[in-house]
Design a protein around this motif. Structure first.
Motif, mmCIF file in Angstrom:
data_model
loop_
_atom_site.group_PDB
_atom_site.id
_atom_site.type_symbol
_atom_site.label_atom_id
_atom_site.label_comp_id
_atom_site.label_asym_id
_atom_site.label_seq_id
_atom_site.Cartn_x
_atom_site.Cartn_y
_atom_site.Cartn_z
ATOM 1 N N LEU A 74 -4.324 2.562 -3.399
ATOM 2 C CA LEU A 74 -3.526 1.511 -2.777
ATOM 3 C C LEU A 74 -3.064 1.952 -1.394
ATOM 4 O O LEU A 74 -2.777 3.133 -1.182
ATOM 5 C CB LEU A 74 -2.292 1.216 -3.624
ATOM 6 N N ASP A 75 -2.953 1.016 -0.489
ATOM 7 C CA ASP A 75 -2.376 1.281 0.818
ATOM 8 C C ASP A 75 -0.876 1.022 0.691
ATOM 9 O O ASP A 75 -0.394 -0.086 0.908
ATOM 10 C CB ASP A 75 -3.004 0.372 1.878
ATOM 11 N N LEU A 76 -0.152 2.037 0.261
ATOM 12 C CA LEU A 76 1.284 1.892 -0.013
ATOM 13 C C LEU A 76 2.087 1.608 1.247
ATOM 14 O O LEU A 76 3.085 0.884 1.194
ATOM 15 C CB LEU A 76 1.809 3.124 -0.735
ATOM 16 N N ALA A 77 1.668 2.131 2.391
ATOM 17 C CA ALA A 77 2.382 1.859 3.641
ATOM 18 C C ALA A 77 2.263 0.376 3.995
ATOM 19 O O ALA A 77 3.245 -0.258 4.402
ATOM 20 C CB ALA A 77 1.834 2.725 4.769
ATOM 21 N N ALA A 78 1.080 -0.195 3.837
ATOM 22 C CA ALA A 78 0.894 -1.620 4.115
ATOM 23 C C ALA A 78 1.704 -2.468 3.139
ATOM 24 O O ALA A 78 2.301 -3.477 3.518
ATOM 25 C CB ALA A 78 -0.589 -1.991 4.042
ATOM 26 N N SER A 79 1.747 -2.058 1.868
ATOM 27 C CA SER A 79 2.547 -2.785 0.872
ATOM 28 C C SER A 79 4.025 -2.737 1.223
ATOM 29 O O SER A 79 4.732 -3.745 1.129
ATOM 30 C CB SER A 79 2.334 -2.203 -0.528
ATOM 31 N N ALA A 80 4.502 -1.576 1.645
ATOM 32 C CA ALA A 80 5.914 -1.442 2.021
ATOM 33 C C ALA A 80 6.225 -2.329 3.221
ATOM 34 O O ALA A 80 7.290 -2.970 3.263
ATOM 35 C CB ALA A 80 6.240 0.019 2.335
ATOM 36 N N ALA A 81 5.329 -2.393 4.188
ATOM 37 C CA ALA A 81 5.548 -3.248 5.358
ATOM 38 C C ALA A 81 5.580 -4.720 4.959
ATOM 39 O O ALA A 81 6.410 -5.486 5.466
ATOM 40 C CB ALA A 81 4.452 -2.991 6.393
ATOM 41 N N ARG A 82 4.710 -5.126 4.059
ATOM 42 C CA ARG A 82 4.706 -6.520 3.591
ATOM 43 C C ARG A 82 5.979 -6.838 2.810
ATOM 44 O O ARG A 82 6.539 -7.918 2.933
ATOM 45 C CB ARG A 82 3.480 -6.791 2.717
ATOM 46 N N ARG A 83 6.443 -5.880 1.981
ATOM 47 C CA ARG A 83 7.691 -6.082 1.217
ATOM 48 C C ARG A 83 8.877 -6.215 2.158
ATOM 49 O O ARG A 83 9.797 -6.994 1.908
ATOM 50 C CB ARG A 83 7.936 -4.908 0.266
ATOM 51 N N GLU A 84 8.876 -5.428 3.235
ATOM 52 C CA GLU A 84 9.990 -5.420 4.188
ATOM 53 C C GLU A 84 10.249 -6.815 4.750
ATOM 54 O O GLU A 84 11.383 -7.231 4.915
ATOM 55 C CB GLU A 84 9.684 -4.436 5.330
ATOM 56 N N GLY A 85 9.199 -7.549 5.025
ATOM 57 C CA GLY A 85 9.370 -8.880 5.599
ATOM 58 C C GLY A 85 9.258 -10.005 4.583
ATOM 59 O O GLY A 85 9.215 -11.167 4.958
ATOM 60 N N ALA A 86 9.222 -9.659 3.307
ATOM 61 C CA ALA A 86 9.033 -10.676 2.269
ATOM 62 C C ALA A 86 10.277 -11.538 2.094
ATOM 63 O O ALA A 86 11.408 -11.085 2.266
ATOM 64 C CB ALA A 86 8.663 -10.012 0.951
ATOM 65 N N GLU A 87 10.050 -12.785 1.741
ATOM 66 C CA GLU A 87 11.125 -13.742 1.484
ATOM 67 C C GLU A 87 11.273 -13.921 -0.024
ATOM 68 O O GLU A 87 10.275 -14.079 -0.738
ATOM 69 C CB GLU A 87 10.753 -15.081 2.129
#
Length: 143
Positions: free
Chosen positions: A34-47
């Motif tokens: 998994l690309d955990l850094a990309a997942s964390a970035a997506r979670r950061e801006g998630a609504e």
């Protein structure tokens, strides 16, 4: 019934058997990472789209579209919850806890996937964050 005491004597090589290293049947290095850094970035801006509280000894169902996140939180101390997952487009594809345990162990954490049943055998969900990751593994292999 679980035996309180062994009913068979130890073999003469019991100590040597216990000292042998664990054999890994399913090497996880070959699994997609998994690309955990990309997942964390997506979670950061998630609504936040929905919040649901499930009382003890109760159940609920939610639909989590592909690419979305779901967060499971234990709000009242140590708890155990059951989790079932289905592919909403084909309910024959469902969570396969046995294969998930074979690949990642009984205590899944960040970077692990929750795998589907045969003949599909693919990740139905990925664990992208675990707030208990600080615990690590104890002497019994629990995490």
């Amino acid at each position: 019934m679980k035996h309180q005491h062994p009913t068979h004597p130890e073999p003469t090589d019991a100590q040597a058997r216990r000292a042998r290293p664990v054999v890994v049947c399913y090497p996880t290095e070959t699994l997609p990472q998994l690309d955990l850094a990309a997942s964390a970035a997506r979670r950061e801006g998630a609504e936040l789209l929905q919040r649901l509280s499930v009382p003890p000894r109760s159940a609920a169902c939610i639909d989590v579209p592909a690419g979305h996140f779901a967060r499971i939180v234990s709000v009242e101390g140590p708890q155990v919850g059951d989790l079932n997952i289905w592919n909403s487009h084909n309910i024959a594809e469902r969570f396969y806890s046995g294969k998930t345990r074979a690949l990642h162990g009984t205590h899944v954490s960040t970077g692990d996937s929750l795998w589907s049943s045969f003949p599909f055998m693919r990740p139905l969900a990925h664990i992208t964050c675990d707030t208990l990751d600080w615990y690590g593994y104890d002497a019994d292999g629990g995490s």
